[in-house]
Design a protein around this motif. Structure first.
Motif, short mmCIF file in Angstrom:
data_model
loop_
_atom_site.label_atom_id
_atom_site.label_comp_id
_atom_site.label_asym_id
_atom_site.label_seq_id
_atom_site.Cartn_x
_atom_site.Cartn_y
_atom_site.Cartn_z
N UNK A 82 0.91 -1.20 -0.10
CA UNK A 82 -0.10 0.01 -0.10
C UNK A 82 0.79 1.46 -0.08
N UNK A 83 1.73 1.41 0.78
CA UNK A 83 2.78 2.45 0.94
C UNK A 83 3.41 2.65 -0.49
N UNK A 84 3.87 1.61 -1.01
CA UNK A 84 4.70 1.49 -2.28
C UNK A 84 3.78 1.97 -3.31
N UNK A 85 2.70 1.64 -3.19
CA UNK A 85 1.58 2.08 -4.47
C UNK A 85 1.47 3.62 -4.10
N UNK B 20 -4.55 0.96 -9.85
CA UNK B 20 -5.13 0.39 -10.99
C UNK B 20 -5.80 1.26 -11.82
N UNK B 21 -6.54 2.28 -11.20
CA UNK B 21 -7.55 3.35 -11.87
C UNK B 21 -6.41 4.32 -12.84
N UNK C 292 -8.33 -0.13 -14.36
CA UNK C 292 -9.69 -0.15 -13.89
C UNK C 292 -10.51 1.16 -14.39
N UNK C 293 -11.71 0.80 -14.57
CA UNK C 293 -12.59 2.02 -15.23
C UNK C 293 -12.52 3.09 -14.07
N UNK C 294 -12.23 4.44 -14.42
CA UNK C 294 -12.32 5.49 -13.69
C UNK C 294 -13.44 5.92 -13.09
N UNK C 295 -13.77 6.27 -12.01
CA UNK C 295 -14.97 6.90 -11.33
C UNK C 295 -15.26 8.14 -12.21
#
Length: 200
Positions: A7-10, A39-40, A45-48
């Motif tokens: 999570x921190x690396x992301x 991913x977004x 992944x589809x963007x909001x």
């Protein structure tokens, strides 16, 4: 992987994306974990809707982020931070500074080297000024930094040339001083270069 969790690396990877801003990073991380946000941003992944609006407003942003994801993997950014000794502090972490928690413009992430808690728990004073001071200005800022540190006050600056650097040098002349630098560029590339030794 490195000593950084995924999570921190992301979050570190996202923060390094081209055209990433604090508000865009916050929007990506709101309501989802960092891996989902990556991913977004990477286009996997589809963007909001809010992010789709941002892409529509800023032509080329989605492409820039996809390119960034291709060259800044989560694993690479985790290893990079670990190799530099950079900690990644997120808003929900206990070590996220209490003085920032209720700031409406607080950052979503802090990249930290050194002991963050010590410098923020004591009294602080911001020392900033011209990058082209006179000799007297440098001497005065150095003395201020030394006096503040001797009184247990943390000197805070942007670690720029001139007055900022002089105040930090003065503070560092006192044993156990805890000056704090808030810098805008990467920990791997001290700026200005003339202050490289002072960074370390």
């Amino acid at each position: 992987m490195s000593s950084l969790d995924v999570e921190r690396a992301a979050v570190a990877a996202l923060a390094a994306f081209d055209h990433m801003t604090t508000s865009r990073l916050r929007a990506l991380l709101t309501g989802r974990n960092a891996s989902e946000a990556f991913a977004i941003a990477a286009g996997d992944t589809a963007a909001p809707p809010r992010l789709c609006s941002e892409f529509a407003r800023y032509s080329g942003l989605a492409d820039a982020w996809r390119r960034s994801a291709a060259v800044r993997s989560v694993e690479q950014m985790g290893e990079w931070c670990a190799s530099l000794g950079v900690g990644v502090v997120l808003e929900g972490d206990p070590e996220f500074p209490a003085v920032l928690r209720h700031d409406p413009r607080r950052p979503a992430v802090l990249f930290v080297q050194g002991e963050l808690a010590g410098a923020l728990e004591q009294r602080r004073v911001g020392v900033v000024g011209t990058r082209n001071p006179t000799r007297r200005g440098i001497d005065t800022a150095t003395q201020f930094g030394r006096s503040f540190a001797a009184a247990g006050v943390s000197v805070v600056s942007g670690l720029a040339l001139g007055i900022d650097a002089a105040a930090h040098r003065g503070a560092l002349s006192i044993d156990d001083a805890a000056p704090l630098a808030v810098v805008a560029n990467g920990h791997d590339d001290p700026y200005p270069r003339r202050n490289r030794a002072l960074w370390h």
